[in-house]
Design an enzyme around this catalytic site. Structure first.
Site, PDB file in Angstrom:
ATOM      1  N   ALA A 159       0.870  -1.189   0.000  1.00  9.36           N
ATOM      2  CA  ALA A 159       0.000   0.000   0.000  1.00  9.36           C
ATOM      3  C   ALA A 159       0.905   1.237   0.000  1.00  9.36           C
ATOM      4  CB  ALA A 159      -0.887   0.001   1.234  1.00  9.36           C
ATOM      5  N   LYS A 160       0.633   2.139  -0.924  1.00  6.10           N
ATOM      6  CA  LYS A 160       1.432   3.376  -0.949  1.00  6.10           C
ATOM      7  C   LYS A 160       0.726   4.392  -0.063  1.00  6.10           C
ATOM      8  CE  LYS A 160       3.675   6.495  -4.271  1.00  6.10           C
ATOM      9  NZ  LYS A 160       5.054   6.430  -3.760  1.00  6.10           N
TER      10      LYS A 160
END
Ligand code: PMP
Length: 308
Positions: A159-160
């Site tokens: 997940a960014k």
């Protein structure tokens, strides 16, 4: 690094807002708890006009990051893609960096974010070479960070989220204070993960290696592109665990990322890598990467979303 090159408008949840009015409340949830996910995208001026590079993959990753954090996007993939194109047009940018952000807004300040509204902004502005203008040709000097990347099942690396960039900032600040361009972090297993904002590739005896997804990395879109390019050029690419010492004895090392593009690394911890300059494999891949973009090669049509 110079100040942001201001453009005219920022897209905020469906509206084009003048740059200086694109503001949030100081009690915005994301400002306190890292409850935001984002992307970094580039639009290039190609021979066939301005195009956003792999926009769909970036927006998909944005929505995947949101899903991991139980955030529901008020906008669909298509809406986000269209908004990006409209924003570039209204700002009259022919090449730019694009920063979409999905964040938990202002409502309450409990740790549970689920009642806070999910807001979206997209900004775009002119941005040059991330690691400096000479970096692409000459290579950069880097260090192995004293900070590790997150352990598995702590902060999900796929997940960014803005929260992950607390760790990235520690890595980057240490490197810069010590006189290096960038830091490379090890993961909780003690093997190579990535730079503070780049994936890493190692060339040894003609084979190209890059840390696998289990190595705590962001699944970079430039990484994916480079794997595709390298295979099309006939190289063998292995995604695997990479021990630290393999960097020191590598023939070539390079970074990939939207900001860093394909940047050679000429030394690690002051140990010279290969000849201490861009190596032949890196050069071949870097040239092919920029050729595909400059020509907007029709064999890679799916990489491009046209602005004009
Ligand atoms: N790793 C990290 C930690 C990053 O921040 C980035 C930049 N988004 C990358 C790798 C490279 O990803 P991409 O090629 O999709 O820009």
């Amino acid at each position: 690094m110079a100040k942001i090159n201001e453009a005219k408008y920022i897209w905020m949840s469906g509206k084009m807002v003048p740059w200086n009015e694109a503001k949030v409340h100081v009690l915005t949830h994301a400002l306190h708890y890292g409850s935001a996910v984002f992307e970094g995208i580039r639009a290039y001026r190609t021979k066939r006009g301005t195009a956003v590079f792999r926009l769909k993959e970036h927006m998909k990753r944005l929505l995947d990051s949101a899903k991991i954090y139980r955030m529901e996007s008020p906008f669909t993939l298509e809406e986000l893609m269209n908004a990006t194109v409209e924003l570039i047009k209204i700002n009259e940018l022919d090449e730019c960096y694009i920063r979409p952000l999905l964040y938990r807004g202002y409502f309450n300040l409990g740790v549970n974010p689920m009642e806070c509204p999910v807001e979206v902004s997209i900004a775009a502005w002119k941005w040059g070479k991330y690691l400096g203008p000479e970096a692409l040709e000459q290579g950069v000097d880097v260090m192995i960070s004293s900070w590790n990347r997150m352990a598995p099942n702590t902060f999900p690396a796929m997940a960014k989220t803005t929260a992950n960039y607390a760790n990235a900032q520690l890595i980057k600040m240490e490197a810069v204070v010590y006189g290096f361009s960038e830091g490379i972090a090890l993961n909780a297993y003690g093997t190579i993960s990535e730079g503070s904002g780049e994936n890493i590739f190692v060339v040894k005896d003609g084979v190209i290696y890059t840390p696998n997804l289990e190595s705590t990395i962001l699944p970079g879109i430039t990484r994916l592109t480079v794997i595709e390019i390298a295979k099309s050029l006939g190289f063998e690419v292995k995604e695997c665990f990479i021990p630290r010492e393999m960097l020191y004895i590598a023939d070539e090392i390079f970074f990939t990322g939207t900001a860093a593009e394909v940047t050679p690394i000429r030394s690690v911890d002051k140990i010279v890598i290969g000849e201490g300059k861009i190596g032949p494999v890196t050069k071949r891949i870097q040239q092919e990467f920029f050729r595909i973009i400059e020509e907007a090669d029709e064999r890679y049509e799916h990489y491009f979303t046209w602005v004009k």
